[in-house]
Design a protein around this motif. Structure first.
Motif, PDB file in Angstrom:
ATOM      1  N   GLN A 101       0.791  -1.219   0.140  1.00  0.00           N
ATOM      2  CA  GLN A 101       0.063  -0.064  -0.034  1.00  0.00           C
ATOM      3  C   GLN A 101       0.977   1.208   0.005  1.00  0.00           C
ATOM      4  O   GLN A 101       0.314   2.153  -0.618  1.00  0.00           O
ATOM      5  N   LYS A 122       3.709  -0.971  -6.175  1.00  0.00           N
ATOM      6  CA  LYS A 122       2.582  -0.244  -5.481  1.00  0.00           C
ATOM      7  C   LYS A 122       1.123  -0.897  -5.663  1.00  0.00           C
ATOM      8  O   LYS A 122       0.913  -1.219  -6.743  1.00  0.00           O
ATOM      9  N   TRP A 123       0.313  -1.166  -4.494  1.00  0.00           N
ATOM     10  CA  TRP A 123      -0.781  -1.784  -4.765  1.00  0.00           C
ATOM     11  C   TRP A 123      -2.029  -0.481  -4.083  1.00  0.00           C
ATOM     12  O   TRP A 123      -1.943  -0.500  -2.902  1.00  0.00           O
ATOM     13  N   ASP A 124      -2.657  -0.033  -5.139  1.00  0.00           N
ATOM     14  CA  ASP A 124      -3.752   0.933  -4.663  1.00  0.00           C
ATOM     15  C   ASP A 124      -5.072   0.018  -4.889  1.00  0.00           C
ATOM     16  O   ASP A 124      -5.340  -0.882  -4.111  1.00  0.00           O
ATOM     17  N   GLU A 125      -5.691   0.230  -5.812  1.00  0.00           N
ATOM     18  CA  GLU A 125      -6.878  -0.796  -6.116  1.00  0.00           C
ATOM     19  C   GLU A 125      -6.388  -1.625  -7.099  1.00  0.00           C
ATOM     20  O   GLU A 125      -6.982  -2.810  -7.140  1.00  0.00           O
TER      21      GLU A 125
END
Length: 179
Positions: free
Chosen positions: A36, A57-60
Motif C-alpha cells: 500500500q 505499489k498496490w492501490d486498487e
C-alpha cells in the motif's frame, strides 16, 4: 489416563494451527501494508533475471515500474530461434492478470539480444517497442474492458525484407483472438 493424553494432543494441535494461521495472517497483513505504501528495490537478481530500480505499489490495482530488466540466456538452451508457440503460451498465461494491473512501465528490457521497452496503463494508450539485429517492432497497446488491442505500427524482419502492420485483439481469459 488416556483422556489426559487426548486432551494434551488436541491442545498441542490447536496451538500449532493457531500459530500457523496467525503467522500467515501477520505475513499477509505486513505485505498488504508494505505494498500500500509502495515497495522500492534498487537492484534485485534471480537465477537468470536482473532487475534495476523496481517499484511496486498496490492501490486498487498494482503499479509496477522498472528501469531495466535483463534476462540472461539459459546456458542449456542451444536453440536461438524464436519459439512463437512458446511466446503465445506465455501471453495466454499472463493475459488474465492484466485486469489486476494499473500500470506497467519498463524502460529497458533485454532478452537474448532483443532490447525493448513497454508501457501499459489501464484504459490508456501504451506501447511495446522491441529491436534486435533481425527485426524491429513498434506497437501501441490499448486495454479496454478485458480486451487488449495491439496495433502493430511497424514490424520489420530484416532477413526476409518483410514489413508488416496490423492489429491484434487479445481477450484476457486465456483465449487468444486475432484479427
Amino acid at each position: 489416563m488416556n483422556d489426559n493424553i487426548i486432551i494434551s494432543t488436541i491442545s498441542k494441535i490447536h496451538f500449532i494451527l493457531i500459530s500457523i494461521l496467525s503467522f500467515i495472517f501477520i505475513l499477509l497483513f505486513a505485505a498488504f501494508i508494505l505494498l500500500q505504501n509502495g515497495l522500492y528495490i534498487d537492484d534485485i537478481s534471480f537465477q537468470n533475471i536482473k532487475v534495476k530500480k523496481l517499484y511496486i505499489k498496490w492501490d486498487e490495482k498494482i503499479t509496477i515500474s522498472a528501469n531495466e530488466i535483463a534476462v540472461a540466456k539459459n546456458s542449456s538452451d542451444k536453440n536461438s530461434e524464436i519459439q512463437y508457440k512458446k511466446i503465445l503460451q506465455i501471453v495466454k498465461e499472463i493475459l488474465p492478470f492484466t485486469n489486476w494491473l494499473k500500470e506497467l512501465v519498463v524502460e529497458k528490457i533485454t532478452l537474448n539480444g532483443i532490447e525493448g521497452k513497454v508501457q501499459y496503463i489501464d484504459n490508456q494508450k501504451g506501447y511495446l517497442n522491441l529491436a534486435s539485429n533481425t527485426f524491429t517492432l513498434k506497437s501501441s497497446l490499448l486495454p479496454n474492458n478485458g480486451l487488449l488491442y495491439i496495433v502493430i505500427e511497424e514490424l520489420k524482419a530484416f532477413e526476409n525484407g518483410l514489413n508488416i502492420n496490423g492489429s491484434l485483439i487479445l481477450k484476457a481469459n486465456k483465449e487468444l483472438g486475432f484479427t
